[in-house]
Write an enzyme that holds these catalytic residues in place. Sequence first.
Site, PDB file in Angstrom:
ATOM      1  CG  HIS A 148      -1.571  -0.714   1.136  1.00 58.57           C
ATOM      2  ND1 HIS A 148      -3.550  -0.899   1.244  1.00 58.57           N
ATOM      3  CD2 HIS A 148      -2.244  -2.367   1.349  1.00 58.57           C
ATOM      4  CE1 HIS A 148      -4.318  -1.462   1.127  1.00 58.57           C
ATOM      5  NE2 HIS A 148      -3.824  -2.447   1.417  1.00 58.57           N
ATOM      6  CD  GLU A 211       0.279   1.293   4.008  1.00 55.40           C
ATOM      7  OE1 GLU A 211       0.031   2.664   3.635  1.00 55.40           O
ATOM      8  OE2 GLU A 211      -0.914   1.225   4.917  1.00 55.40           O
TER       9      GLU A 211
END
Length: 331
Positions: A148, A211
């Site tokens: 992500h 992330e």
Amino acid sequence: MQDFLQQTLTGGMPRVPKGETDFLSWQWWDEGLLELVPKAPVNQTLVFSAAIHGNETAPVEIMNLLLTPLLSGEKPLQARVLAVLGNPPALRAGKRYLNYDLNRLFGGRWQQVEDCDEARRALRLEQALELFWPPCAGDETRWHFDLHTAIRGSYHARFGVLPQNNRPWPADFLHWLAAAGLEALVFHRAPGGTFTHFSCEHFHAASCTLELGKALPFGENDLSQFAAAHQALAALLYGEALPVVHEKPRHYRVAQQITRHSDRFVLHMGKETLNFTAFPQGTLLAEDGDQRYYVQQAREYVLFPNPNVASGLRAGLMLVEEGEQTRALPL
């Protein structure tokens, strides 16, 4: 098929849905779902996903860079892999989602919302994992990396979020996360509707949401920031050397969740507030009608603050750093 991303963006079936190289066979299962199986026996299985949110493009570019030499026959494959582009319609539209946040719908939560693209896709991805990871698989190793990017900037540009897990995390898995250049690891203490929680809970996979930077359009990502993550994934896929660990990630755990329950919700943080911003004990974080959210510990760090989520969804997480002295406010 030479380009998994371009084939997914077309929205159609590939002209040839399966094939092989000297090292592997591949098969297109469905839109954005590709299985790769090495011809030599292996013990490692890997779910490698991106675009659960359609506007998070850096992970998609990284995934495609890694898959292309496998599909062209330039690289060997050292694991059985399911490559997933999670939300193709949102990816084509350049939006986080079209109707509902896909990463809140796993574990059957798709049944609790109205019928929409994301609800049907959550079911399809659950079915894909059930097919990829059948019961009684012996001693195979199961890892899941869901790539992500964050909506906001962060004091830690690269970090991992691990789902609730009642089993010890494998030492080699945690070492891999450090080698991938992650500056921080966040450990959930409660179940959730994320893709990684589903894979961890139902298939006993070692799972982590990676992330990698901030959400930007295609072509605007500086992938050099994620060179260690790219190299660490290449090590898993091709059998190349892991990057050297220069510094171990800092460990955080979730202390409390801020949830939006109504249209009266107010988050007392500006748009410029970065992930991992620290707040002292007693700070008013948010309010929703008569409900107030305060910093309970001596110091808490915010993660994923977002006042614009739908009612009932998470508007932020508050973290404490492991090893940092904390003292909760009296009730």
